[in-house]
Structures are given as structure tokens and as C-alpha cells.
Scaffold this motif. Structure first.
Motif, PDB file in Angstrom:
ATOM      1  N   UNK A   1       1.513   0.501  13.735  1.00 54.51           N
ATOM      2  CA  UNK A   1       2.540  -0.354  13.144  1.00 54.51           C
ATOM      3  C   UNK A   1       3.793  -0.294  14.015  1.00 54.51           C
ATOM      4  N   UNK A   2       4.349  -1.468  14.284  1.00 53.92           N
ATOM      5  CA  UNK A   2       5.614  -1.586  14.989  1.00 53.92           C
ATOM      6  C   UNK A   2       6.579  -2.272  14.050  1.00 53.92           C
ATOM      7  N   UNK A   3       7.734  -1.656  13.816  1.00 56.39           N
ATOM      8  CA  UNK A   3       8.662  -2.241  12.848  1.00 56.39           C
ATOM      9  C   UNK A   3      10.111  -2.059  13.275  1.00 56.39           C
ATOM     10  N   UNK A   4      10.914  -2.975  12.818  1.00 50.19           N
ATOM     11  CA  UNK A   4      12.371  -2.928  12.897  1.00 50.19           C
ATOM     12  C   UNK A   4      12.816  -3.532  11.563  1.00 50.19           C
ATOM     13  N   UNK A   5      12.980  -2.793  10.599  1.00 50.12           N
ATOM     14  CA  UNK A   5      13.434  -1.432  10.332  1.00 50.12           C
ATOM     15  C   UNK A   5      12.307  -0.565   9.721  1.00 50.12           C
ATOM     16  N   UNK A   6      12.451  -0.178   8.456  1.00 51.48           N
ATOM     17  CA  UNK A   6      11.606   0.840   7.853  1.00 51.48           C
ATOM     18  C   UNK A   6      10.228   0.357   7.439  1.00 51.48           C
ATOM     19  N   UNK A   7       9.275   1.308   7.456  1.00 54.76           N
ATOM     20  CA  UNK A   7       7.897   0.980   7.087  1.00 54.76           C
ATOM     21  C   UNK A   7       7.214   2.197   6.471  1.00 54.76           C
ATOM     22  N   UNK A   8       6.327   1.906   5.519  1.00 53.66           N
ATOM     23  CA  UNK A   8       5.432   2.921   4.944  1.00 53.66           C
ATOM     24  C   UNK A   8       4.034   2.308   4.907  1.00 53.66           C
ATOM     25  N   UNK A   9       3.032   3.102   5.266  1.00 50.96           N
ATOM     26  CA  UNK A   9       1.648   2.646   5.250  1.00 50.96           C
ATOM     27  C   UNK A   9       0.836   3.603   4.386  1.00 50.96           C
ATOM     28  N   UNK A  10       0.103   3.042   3.431  1.00 50.11           N
ATOM     29  CA  UNK A  10      -0.737   3.806   2.512  1.00 50.11           C
ATOM     30  C   UNK A  10      -2.192   3.360   2.667  1.00 50.11           C
ATOM     31  N   UNK A  11      -3.100   4.304   2.454  1.00 52.61           N
ATOM     32  CA  UNK A  11      -4.516   3.968   2.317  1.00 52.61           C
ATOM     33  C   UNK A  11      -4.986   4.648   1.048  1.00 52.61           C
ATOM     34  N   UNK A  12      -5.496   3.856   0.112  1.00 52.32           N
ATOM     35  CA  UNK A  12      -5.936   4.383  -1.183  1.00 52.32           C
ATOM     36  C   UNK A  12      -4.828   5.209  -1.841  1.00 52.32           C
ATOM     37  N   UNK A  13      -3.620   4.695  -1.789  1.00 45.82           N
ATOM     38  CA  UNK A  13      -2.417   5.309  -2.374  1.00 45.82           C
ATOM     39  C   UNK A  13      -1.987   6.618  -1.705  1.00 45.82           C
ATOM     40  N   UNK A  14      -2.611   6.985  -0.589  1.00 45.79           N
ATOM     41  CA  UNK A  14      -2.167   8.152   0.174  1.00 45.79           C
ATOM     42  C   UNK A  14      -1.215   7.685   1.270  1.00 45.79           C
ATOM     43  N   UNK A  15      -0.012   8.234   1.267  1.00 47.20           N
ATOM     44  CA  UNK A  15       1.000   7.869   2.261  1.00 47.20           C
ATOM     45  C   UNK A  15       0.605   8.454   3.619  1.00 47.20           C
ATOM     46  N   UNK A  16       0.373   7.559   4.591  1.00 44.83           N
ATOM     47  CA  UNK A  16      -0.069   7.987   5.918  1.00 44.83           C
ATOM     48  C   UNK A  16       1.046   7.924   6.958  1.00 44.83           C
ATOM     49  N   UNK A  17       1.875   6.910   6.885  1.00 46.56           N
ATOM     50  CA  UNK A  17       3.007   6.754   7.805  1.00 46.56           C
ATOM     51  C   UNK A  17       4.242   6.495   6.963  1.00 46.56           C
ATOM     52  N   UNK A  18       5.288   7.270   7.188  1.00 49.12           N
ATOM     53  CA  UNK A  18       6.505   7.158   6.374  1.00 49.12           C
ATOM     54  C   UNK A  18       7.730   7.174   7.284  1.00 49.12           C
ATOM     55  N   UNK A  19       8.199   5.981   7.602  1.00 52.14           N
ATOM     56  CA  UNK A  19       9.399   5.823   8.430  1.00 52.14           C
ATOM     57  C   UNK A  19      10.328   4.842   7.718  1.00 52.14           C
ATOM     58  N   UNK A  20      10.745   5.209   6.508  1.00 50.87           N
ATOM     59  CA  UNK A  20      11.582   4.372   5.641  1.00 50.87           C
ATOM     60  C   UNK A  20      13.047   4.609   6.007  1.00 50.87           C
ATOM     61  N   UNK A  21      13.382   4.235   7.244  1.00 54.40           N
ATOM     62  CA  UNK A  21      14.721   4.458   7.784  1.00 54.40           C
ATOM     63  C   UNK A  21      15.121   3.245   8.619  1.00 54.40           C
ATOM     64  N   UNK A  22      16.415   2.981   8.744  1.00 53.55           N
ATOM     65  CA  UNK A  22      16.835   1.948   9.695  1.00 53.55           C
ATOM     66  C   UNK A  22      16.457   2.411  11.106  1.00 53.55           C
ATOM     67  N   UNK A  23      15.847   1.524  11.877  1.00 54.58           N
ATOM     68  CA  UNK A  23      15.428   1.906  13.227  1.00 54.58           C
ATOM     69  C   UNK A  23      15.238   0.653  14.071  1.00 54.58           C
TER      70      UNK A  23
END
Length: 124
Positions: free
Chosen positions: A53-75
């Protein structure tokens, strides 16, 4: 922050968009918004699945409700990756994204060690 009533509910492919200085939908603001995407990942056999995942700004990625990537920040635009082992069957993928100020983009890719055994379907 994904709180409150949604602007709308849309069934679309996975995000692959440079919103630039626009909102994701007509009538939505170009800044200070959040959006959620959901899809089903269908595997014909147990597989190693690669998420990018490439994002500007924050992103969270879940699989089956398990948080795998957590970058919920301005970036600034940055790519994050994660490999996960998944069993044969259907898995729910959820991507949450927020845009703060100036420029918005969200690109997501998913692949597996055997591409013929992975398919995506819009979430019901």
C-alpha cells in the motif's frame, strides 16, 4: 476518522488512485476525509499473500479483522509492505484511509506466490 454517517457507499475495485487536489467523489472535499474499501480475497489453496500500500496520508489494512498495517498518521506518499500466510477459502480485506491536507493518493496491490489461485470480489 471514519465516524459519523458515510458520504456514500460504493462497490468499487481496490483503490489505485492519485486523487491529487480533488476528493474521491464529486461533492466530497479534497482534504480532511476518510474512506473505507472492502473486498473478498478468494484463495484456491493455502498461499503466501503479499500486500503493498502506498498512501498520502494515513492507512490501515485488515485481513479478517486482523490489523496488518497501521500507519494512521499524516505522512507524505510512502509504500508499506507485508506478507501473510492465508488458508484456502474466502478472506475479508478492509482498507481504511484518511486524507489530511494537500494531495491525496492511495494505491493498493495484492499478489500471491501462485497468482492463478487468488481472485478478488467486491464485498457484499
Amino acid at each position: 476518522n471514519l465516524e459519523g454517517p458515510p458520504f456514500g457507499i460504493y462497490y468499487e475495485p481496490l483503490p489505485n488512485t492519485d486523487f491529487g487536489m480533488n476528493g474521491p467523489k464529486k461533492g466530497m472535499p479534497a482534504d480532511n476525509f476518510s474512506i473505507r474499501y472492502e473486498s473478498d480475497v478468494i484463495l484456491k489453496e493455502d498461499s503466501l499473500v503479499n500486500l503493498s500500500v502506498t498512501s498520502d496520508d494515513g492507512v490501515r489494512v485488515y485481513m479478517d479483522d486482523e490489523l496488518l498495517l497501521d500507519y494512521w498518521i499524516p505522512q507524505d506518499s510512502i509504500q508499506r509492505r507485508k506478507a501473510v500466510k492465508l488458508t484456502k477459502g474466502t478472506h475479508r480485506l478492509k482498507i481504511e484511509y484518511f486524507e489530511g491536507l494537500v494531495g491525496a493518493k492511495l494505491f493498493f496491490k495484492i499478489s500471491s506466490d501462485n497468482p492463478d489461485h487468488l481472485s478478488l470480489k467486491a464485498a457484499d
